[in-house]
Scaffold this active site. Structure first.
Site, PDB file in Angstrom:
ATOM      1  CG  ASN A  98      -1.779   1.208   1.329  1.00  0.00           C
ATOM      2  OD1 ASN A  98      -1.802   2.028   0.412  1.00  0.00           O
ATOM      3  ND2 ASN A  98      -2.492   1.345   2.439  1.00  0.00           N
ATOM      4  CD1 TRP A  99       3.641   1.070  -2.889  1.00  0.00           C
ATOM      5  CD2 TRP A  99       3.191   1.980  -4.890  1.00  0.00           C
ATOM      6  NE1 TRP A  99       4.207   0.269  -3.846  1.00  0.00           N
ATOM      7  CE2 TRP A  99       3.937   0.806  -5.092  1.00  0.00           C
ATOM      8  CE3 TRP A  99       2.790   2.712  -5.999  1.00  0.00           C
ATOM      9  CZ2 TRP A  99       4.309   0.355  -6.359  1.00  0.00           C
ATOM     10  CZ3 TRP A  99       3.154   2.264  -7.276  1.00  0.00           C
ATOM     11  CH2 TRP A  99       3.902   1.102  -7.439  1.00  0.00           C
ATOM     12  CE  LYS A 100      -0.195   3.071   4.756  1.00  0.00           C
ATOM     13  NZ  LYS A 100      -0.049   3.137   6.220  1.00  0.00           N
ATOM     14  CG  HIS A 126      -5.812   1.829   5.185  1.00  0.00           C
ATOM     15  ND1 HIS A 126      -5.340   2.746   6.102  1.00  0.00           N
ATOM     16  CD2 HIS A 126      -4.809   0.940   4.986  1.00  0.00           C
ATOM     17  CE1 HIS A 126      -4.099   2.420   6.420  1.00  0.00           C
ATOM     18  NE2 HIS A 126      -3.753   1.329   5.773  1.00  0.00           N
ATOM     19  CD  GLU A 185      -2.836   5.327   6.782  1.00  0.00           C
ATOM     20  OE1 GLU A 185      -2.816   5.384   5.544  1.00  0.00           O
ATOM     21  OE2 GLU A 185      -1.934   4.766   7.448  1.00  0.00           O
ATOM     22  CD  GLU A 198      -3.395  -2.520   7.134  1.00  0.00           C
ATOM     23  OE1 GLU A 198      -2.318  -2.787   6.597  1.00  0.00           O
ATOM     24  OE2 GLU A 198      -4.001  -1.452   6.956  1.00  0.00           O
ATOM     25  N   GLY A 229       2.698   2.201  10.703  1.00  0.00           N
ATOM     26  CA  GLY A 229       3.632   3.318  10.568  1.00  0.00           C
ATOM     27  C   GLY A 229       4.358   3.677  11.852  1.00  0.00           C
ATOM     28  CB  SER A 242       5.523  -1.968  11.689  1.00  0.00           C
ATOM     29  OG  SER A 242       5.113  -0.651  11.997  1.00  0.00           O
ATOM     30  N   GLY A 266       2.963  -1.147   4.175  1.00  0.00           N
ATOM     31  CA  GLY A 266       3.027   0.272   3.842  1.00  0.00           C
ATOM     32  C   GLY A 266       4.456   0.681   3.539  1.00  0.00           C
ATOM     33  N   GLY A 267       5.114   1.280   4.518  1.00  0.00           N
ATOM     34  CA  GLY A 267       6.447   1.863   4.345  1.00  0.00           C
ATOM     35  C   GLY A 267       7.443   0.975   3.608  1.00  0.00           C
TER      36      GLY A 267
HETATM   37  P1  13P Z   1       3.158   0.292   7.538  1.00  0.00           P
HETATM   38  O1  13P Z   1       3.662  -0.985   6.929  1.00  0.00           O
HETATM   39  O2  13P Z   1       3.870   1.509   7.041  1.00  0.00           O
HETATM   40  O3  13P Z   1       3.070   0.208   9.040  1.00  0.00           O
HETATM   41  O4  13P Z   1       1.638   0.485   7.013  1.00  0.00           O
HETATM   42  C1  13P Z   1       0.753  -0.572   7.121  1.00  0.00           C
HETATM   43  C2  13P Z   1      -0.474  -0.231   6.372  1.00  0.00           C
HETATM   44  O5  13P Z   1      -1.238   0.632   6.771  1.00  0.00           O
HETATM   45  C3  13P Z   1      -0.742  -0.932   5.122  1.00  0.00           C
HETATM   46  O6  13P Z   1      -2.013  -0.660   4.643  1.00  0.00           O
END
Ligand code: 13P
Length: 257
Positions: A16-18, A102, A104, A174, A180, A220, A241-242
């Site tokens: 997920n590149w956000k 998600h 967020e 999640e 994050g 993470s 994500g990251g």
């Molecule tokens: P991180 O891997 O950056 O913690 O993000 C997880 C996430 O929200 C994937 O959708």
């Protein structure tokens, strides 16, 4: 390709590149994943920002292991909804999946499970695969209410689907406190929740449906912890994500099954 989207119980490494990357960076990252040796039984999904989706679909169309996901879609079919993106638009450019619910989006855009369910209906009506996200905030876990919380998210959304529709959903657990933050759920914490989720699905739809659903862990995930987390019985992969923004790290995660 279309059929592969709904294969039963896959090993999935989803990124997920956000809201990250320029177009040039996204194409480079996408190409490096396409060039990667992806294990036979692993499926890779790249969750890209909207403006890059059409190009990424074009680049990925001949690769039967790499799929493209949007990070959201509208709850409406079409019409006067300025700024929104319809599931049909995503379908028309070759997008395979959409990430819905998600944390967020729940937090910053006040998305409720009722709204998320409407989005799921839209996505499924256009034959898009859905990655449905759930998970608890830190206070809820500290109070010991995490399982009840996630079950209530499920019952307000995907547990309202019929058996055929829920069978096509990929669930991503999640925990919000692990997103994050560098804090990962322990493999035991992930397994406990994934097992609860699968049992909840089984109680309503039976074992065959429950055992066919892929449940991903997100929060993470990185090369150093992916193997242990993916090794848990009810963990079928990760939503990353990251670490999905760096081709080397994501490449290692893809090899962690
Ligand atoms: P991180 O891997 O950056 O913690 O993000 C997880 C996430 O929200 C994937 O959708």
């Amino acid at each position: 390709l279309q059929d592969k989207k709904y294969q039963m119980r896959n090993k999935i490494a989803a990124g997920n590149w956000k809201m990250n990357l320029t177009f040039a960076e996204a194409k480079t990252l996408n190409q490096s994943i396409l060039d990667h040796q992806i294990p036979q039984d692993v499926k890779v999904i790249l969750g890209s920002p909207f403006p890059y989706l059409a190009q990424l679909c074009e680049l990925s169309k001949n690769n039967d292991k790499v799929f493209v996901a949007a990070q959201d879609c509208s709850a409406h079919g079409k019409g006067a909804y300025t700024g929104e993106t319809a599931a049909q638009m995503l379908q028309s450019i070759g997008v395979d999946y959409v990430i819905l619910g998600h944390s967020e989006r729940r937090q910053y855009h006040k998305e409720s499970d009722t709204l998320i369910l409407e989005k799921i209906h839209q996505a499924q009506s256009q034959d898009l695969g859905v990655i449905y996200c759930c998970g608890e905030a830190l206070e809820i876990r500290e109070a010991g209410n995490h399982v009840a919380h996630v079950k209530s998210q499920l019952s307000e959304s995907i547990l309202k689907l019929d058996a055929a529709a829920i069978s096509k959903i990929v669930i991503a657990y999640e925990p919000v406190w692990a997103i994050g933050t560098g804090k990962t759920a322990s493999p035991e914490q992930a397994q406990e929740m994934h097992h609860e989720i699968r049992n909840t699905v089984a109680a309503q739809y039976g074992d065959e449906v429950a055992n066919g659903i892929s449940i991903l862990y997100g929060g993470s995930v990185k090369p150093a912890n992916a193997k242990e987390i993916f090794g848990q019985a009810d963990v079928d992969g990760g939503l990353v994500g990251g670490a999905s923004l760096k081709s080397e790290d994501f490449g290692e995660i893809i090899q962690s099954f």
